[in-house]
Design a protein around this motif. Structure first.
Motif, PDB file in Angstrom:
ATOM      1  N   GLY A 164       0.806  -1.203   0.000  1.00  0.00           N
ATOM      2  CA  GLY A 164       0.000   0.000   0.000  1.00  0.00           C
ATOM      3  C   GLY A 164       0.842   1.256   0.000  1.00  0.00           C
ATOM      4  N   VAL A 165       0.545   2.157  -0.928  1.00  0.00           N
ATOM      5  CA  VAL A 165       1.186   3.466  -0.978  1.00  0.00           C
ATOM      6  C   VAL A 165       0.211   4.493  -0.422  1.00  0.00           C
ATOM      7  CG1 VAL A 165       2.013   5.296  -2.506  1.00  0.00           C
ATOM      8  CG2 VAL A 165       2.720   2.940  -2.891  1.00  0.00           C
ATOM      9  N   LEU A 166       0.666   5.288   0.542  1.00  0.00           N
ATOM     10  CA  LEU A 166      -0.144   6.372   1.096  1.00  0.00           C
ATOM     11  C   LEU A 166       0.257   7.648   0.374  1.00  0.00           C
ATOM     12  CD1 LEU A 166      -0.430   4.105   3.183  1.00  0.00           C
ATOM     13  CD2 LEU A 166      -0.450   5.840   4.967  1.00  0.00           C
ATOM     14  N   LEU A 167      -0.716   8.311  -0.242  1.00  0.00           N
ATOM     15  CA  LEU A 167      -0.436   9.416  -1.149  1.00  0.00           C
ATOM     16  C   LEU A 167      -1.221  10.656  -0.746  1.00  0.00           C
ATOM     17  CD1 LEU A 167       0.559  10.688  -3.841  1.00  0.00           C
ATOM     18  CD2 LEU A 167      -1.320   9.481  -4.985  1.00  0.00           C
ATOM     19  N   GLY A 168      -0.537  11.792  -0.629  1.00  0.00           N
ATOM     20  CA  GLY A 168      -1.221  13.044  -0.352  1.00  0.00           C
ATOM     21  C   GLY A 168      -0.453  13.903   0.616  1.00  0.00           C
ATOM     22  N   THR A 169      -1.163  14.443   1.605  1.00  0.00           N
ATOM     23  CA  THR A 169      -0.517  15.319   2.578  1.00  0.00           C
ATOM     24  C   THR A 169      -1.341  15.351   3.851  1.00  0.00           C
ATOM     25  OG1 THR A 169       0.446  17.527   2.910  1.00  0.00           O
ATOM     26  CG2 THR A 169      -1.692  17.448   1.846  1.00  0.00           C
ATOM     27  N   GLY A 170      -0.677  15.624   4.962  1.00  0.00           N
ATOM     28  CA  GLY A 170      -1.383  15.779   6.225  1.00  0.00           C
ATOM     29  C   GLY A 170      -1.037  14.714   7.244  1.00  0.00           C
ATOM     30  N   ARG A 197       8.531   5.942 -10.592  1.00  0.00           N
ATOM     31  CA  ARG A 197       7.400   5.017 -10.662  1.00  0.00           C
ATOM     32  C   ARG A 197       7.552   3.984  -9.551  1.00  0.00           C
ATOM     33  NH1 ARG A 197       5.759   0.101 -12.820  1.00  0.00           N
ATOM     34  NH2 ARG A 197       3.633   0.106 -13.730  1.00  0.00           N
ATOM     35  N   LEU A 198       6.483   3.819  -8.745  1.00  0.00           N
ATOM     36  CA  LEU A 198       6.525   2.920  -7.608  1.00  0.00           C
ATOM     37  C   LEU A 198       5.403   1.890  -7.723  1.00  0.00           C
ATOM     38  CD1 LEU A 198       8.079   2.430  -4.977  1.00  0.00           C
ATOM     39  CD2 LEU A 198       6.449   3.931  -3.834  1.00  0.00           C
ATOM     40  N   PRO A 199       5.702   0.594  -7.917  1.00  0.00           N
ATOM     41  CA  PRO A 199       4.654  -0.434  -8.004  1.00  0.00           C
ATOM     42  C   PRO A 199       3.915  -0.583  -6.676  1.00  0.00           C
ATOM     43  CG  PRO A 199       6.742  -1.237  -8.885  1.00  0.00           C
ATOM     44  CD  PRO A 199       7.037   0.036  -8.162  1.00  0.00           C
ATOM     45  N   CYS A 200       2.650  -0.964  -6.755  1.00  0.00           N
ATOM     46  CA  CYS A 200       1.853  -1.131  -5.546  1.00  0.00           C
ATOM     47  C   CYS A 200       0.610  -1.957  -5.861  1.00  0.00           C
ATOM     48  CB  CYS A 200       1.446   0.223  -4.964  1.00  0.00           C
ATOM     49  SG  CYS A 200       0.427   1.208  -6.072  1.00  0.00           S
ATOM     50  N   ASP A 201      -0.086  -2.380  -4.799  1.00  0.00           N
ATOM     51  CA  ASP A 201      -1.370  -3.072  -4.932  1.00  0.00           C
ATOM     52  C   ASP A 201      -2.541  -2.150  -4.636  1.00  0.00           C
ATOM     53  OD1 ASP A 201      -0.340  -5.634  -5.549  1.00  0.00           O
ATOM     54  OD2 ASP A 201       0.132  -5.966  -3.445  1.00  0.00           O
ATOM     55  N   ALA A 202      -2.299  -1.127  -3.837  1.00  0.00           N
ATOM     56  CA  ALA A 202      -3.376  -0.224  -3.440  1.00  0.00           C
ATOM     57  C   ALA A 202      -2.797   1.156  -3.191  1.00  0.00           C
ATOM     58  CB  ALA A 202      -4.087  -0.741  -2.178  1.00  0.00           C
ATOM     59  N   VAL A 203      -3.626   2.184  -3.412  1.00  0.00           N
ATOM     60  CA  VAL A 203      -3.239   3.564  -3.157  1.00  0.00           C
ATOM     61  C   VAL A 203      -4.286   4.174  -2.235  1.00  0.00           C
ATOM     62  CG1 VAL A 203      -2.724   5.821  -4.157  1.00  0.00           C
ATOM     63  CG2 VAL A 203      -2.188   3.734  -5.442  1.00  0.00           C
ATOM     64  N   LEU A 204      -3.827   4.731  -1.124  1.00  0.00           N
ATOM     65  CA  LEU A 204      -4.726   5.365  -0.163  1.00  0.00           C
ATOM     66  C   LEU A 204      -4.477   6.854  -0.183  1.00  0.00           C
ATOM     67  CD1 LEU A 204      -3.665   2.433   1.430  1.00  0.00           C
ATOM     68  CD2 LEU A 204      -5.871   3.036   2.432  1.00  0.00           C
ATOM     69  N   LEU A 205      -5.487   7.612  -0.608  1.00  0.00           N
ATOM     70  CA  LEU A 205      -5.367   9.047  -0.811  1.00  0.00           C
ATOM     71  C   LEU A 205      -5.810   9.812   0.433  1.00  0.00           C
ATOM     72  CD1 LEU A 205      -7.035   9.315  -4.353  1.00  0.00           C
ATOM     73  CD2 LEU A 205      -4.586   9.163  -3.847  1.00  0.00           C
ATOM     74  N   HIS A 206      -5.062  10.840   0.757  1.00  0.00           N
ATOM     75  CA  HIS A 206      -5.524  11.778   1.787  1.00  0.00           C
ATOM     76  C   HIS A 206      -4.928  13.137   1.484  1.00  0.00           C
ATOM     77  CE1 HIS A 206      -6.995  13.347   5.546  1.00  0.00           C
ATOM     78  NE2 HIS A 206      -5.807  13.881   5.753  1.00  0.00           N
ATOM     79  N   HIS A 207      -5.793  14.132   1.398  1.00  0.00           N
ATOM     80  CA  HIS A 207      -5.321  15.477   1.078  1.00  0.00           C
ATOM     81  C   HIS A 207      -5.931  16.494   2.013  1.00  0.00           C
ATOM     82  CE1 HIS A 207      -3.572  18.260  -2.041  1.00  0.00           C
ATOM     83  NE2 HIS A 207      -2.662  17.343  -1.824  1.00  0.00           N
TER      84      HIS A 207
END
Length: 447
Positions: free
Chosen positions: A150-156, A247-257
């Motif tokens: 899982g990649v956590l993507l965003g900010t905060g 580029r980063l391979p992953c199974d899931a992306v969890l967004l938080h902004h």
């Protein structure tokens, strides 16, 4: 038809505190929430947490448990699983509970409907395997599921909290890809004085960052031109940083902004709103007691407390709920003006301390430029409204919560999600993420 003095919509920190304070003043209170248990998103299932989960959450179990325990007093009716569909002038509420339509007559109404995660309109956001961090928390707490990679993507700061929760559940995040920059941090330094007022927030944030650092979780900041790649589901995150493509391979992306106030309930009632440049969102126009101004044709005398009135965090939301409840008790003749002000004074002092850190956090973790235009469009009072009941049904899309409870194995099989306890201590591609984060053009923690 049930009659009460105060109807509180939303059983998060602000709603629970308001109900307890109002009942203490002698008011009959109905506390309505769409979820089966009180707590809101921040204290969701807090009383079911084990000792390891409590370690993730810091002081949250104690704070949430105290607020939930405060509802066990005469004068409070907790109406669980109630989806409010409308509030008419004169404070008549319509709601659905157990597939039945119900009505409630109140003398005043307080909205404590919280916030929503800010939209993050990156290409690929609609792919299976992409969801918000808040939805990820629901899947963890209610279904015991976490992504393999899982990649956590965003900010905060919520990114850090969920990353720590993932680690304690046995799955190391592949990486945190963050959009804030060193320039944002430099601009936030003009609000440095607020750090001392919000020292507990800052120390908790540093504690989480130390845990992530010791666990070797890569942090990549200053990312932009982010794209989520995949054919049938999310497969990788591609982004630019300091002129280099990664580029980063992953199974899931969890967004938080970040989080913005849930605008729909207040706007459906015709309450006045204003644009808040610091938080990049619209908020209801409220006085110091939380009483909202109404536009022509709107419902007068509605109170708004907590993140629904502007993002303040759970502790400040609790204080706002108590302050609003004191004002309602004074309006309805249960306490006099002097008692109201005497009880509110220490709460206001605490509230000022809790809010002191907000300017620093807002400046350090701003919306990235590619999202700012969408924020203004989606929270603009002129944009279309969903049904009132839809707006009040929960801060995270209900379908995700329902899927997490009843269809967890399907998610685990189809989208790279594991039952908690069924994963190795480290995700397979952490080494690849570390290579990306520590390469010559991409140093973790730099802008």
């Amino acid at each position: 038809m049930r009659e009460v003095d105060l109807a509180v919509v939303g059983a998060g920190p602000a709603g629970m505190a308001a109900a307890a304070e109002a009942a203490q003043a002698g008011l009959r209170v109905a506390l309505l929430d769409a979820q089966p248990w009180p707590g809101g998103q921040v204290y969701r299932d807090i009383y079911h947490a084990g000792q390891e989960q409590e370690a993730d959450l810091g002081a949250a179990p104690l704070e949430g448990g105290r607020l939930i325990a405060g509802l066990d007093r005469p004068g409070i009716s907790l109406i669980r699983g109630a989806e409010v569909s409308g509030i008419e002038p004169g404070y008549r509420l319509s709601y659905r509970q157990d597939e039945a339509a119900e009505t409630l007559q109140a003398r005043r109404v307080l909205l404590a409907t919280g916030g929503l995660e800010r939209p993050m309109p990156v290409p690929g956001r609609t792919l299976p395997g992409v969801l918000t961090v808040g939805a990820g928390q629901i899947l963890l707490r209610q279904a015991g599921l976490l992504p393999r990679r899982g990649v956590l993507l965003g900010t905060g700061p919520l990114l850090y909290l969920f990353a720590v929760q993932m680690m304690h559940a046995g799955v190391t995040p592949t990486a945190l890809i963050e959009t804030q920059t060193r320039g944002d941090l430099a601009r936030a330094m003009c609000h440095l004085g607020g750090i001392f007022g919000g020292w507990s927030y800052m120390s908790e944030g540093w504690r989480m960052l130390r845990l992530l650092h010791r666990a070797g979780v890569p942090r990549i900041t200053g990312a932009h031109e982010v794209v989520i790649e995949g054919e049938q589901r999310a497969e990788a995150v591609r982004f630019l940083r300091r002129g280099a493509q990664h580029r980063l391979p992953c199974d899931a992306v969890l967004l938080h902004h970040g989080v913005v106030p849930n605008p729909h309930p207040a706007r459906a009632l015709g309450l006045a709103h204003r644009w808040m440049p610091r938080q990049h969102c619209f908020t209801p126009v409220c006085d110091d007691w939380g009483e909202a101004a109404a536009t022509e044709g709107g419902v007068e005398g509605i109170f708004v407390a907590g993140d629904g009135a502007g993002i303040v965090g759970p502790r400040a939301a609790e204080l706002q709920g108590r302050i609003s409840a004191l004002r309602v008790a004074e309006i309805l003749g249960r306490i006099d003006l002097g008692t109201r002000d005497a009880l509110a004074a220490p709460l206001r002092r605490q509230l000022r301390r809790e809010l002191a850190v907000r300017p620093f956090l807002d400046a350090a973790y701003p919306p990235f430029a590619e999202a700012d235009g969408l924020d203004r469009d989606e929270t603009c009072p002129g944009s279309p409204l969903p049904a009132f009941g839809t707006a009040l049904s929960g801060g995270v899309p209900g379908v995700l919560a329902e899927t997490g409870e009843s269809g967890g194995e399907t998610i685990a099989d189809a989208a790279g999600w594991l039952p908690v306890g069924g994963a190795d201590d480290a995700s397979p591609d952490v080494a690849e993420a570390e290579k990306t984060a520590t390469g010559a053009a991409c140093h973790a923690g730099e802008a």
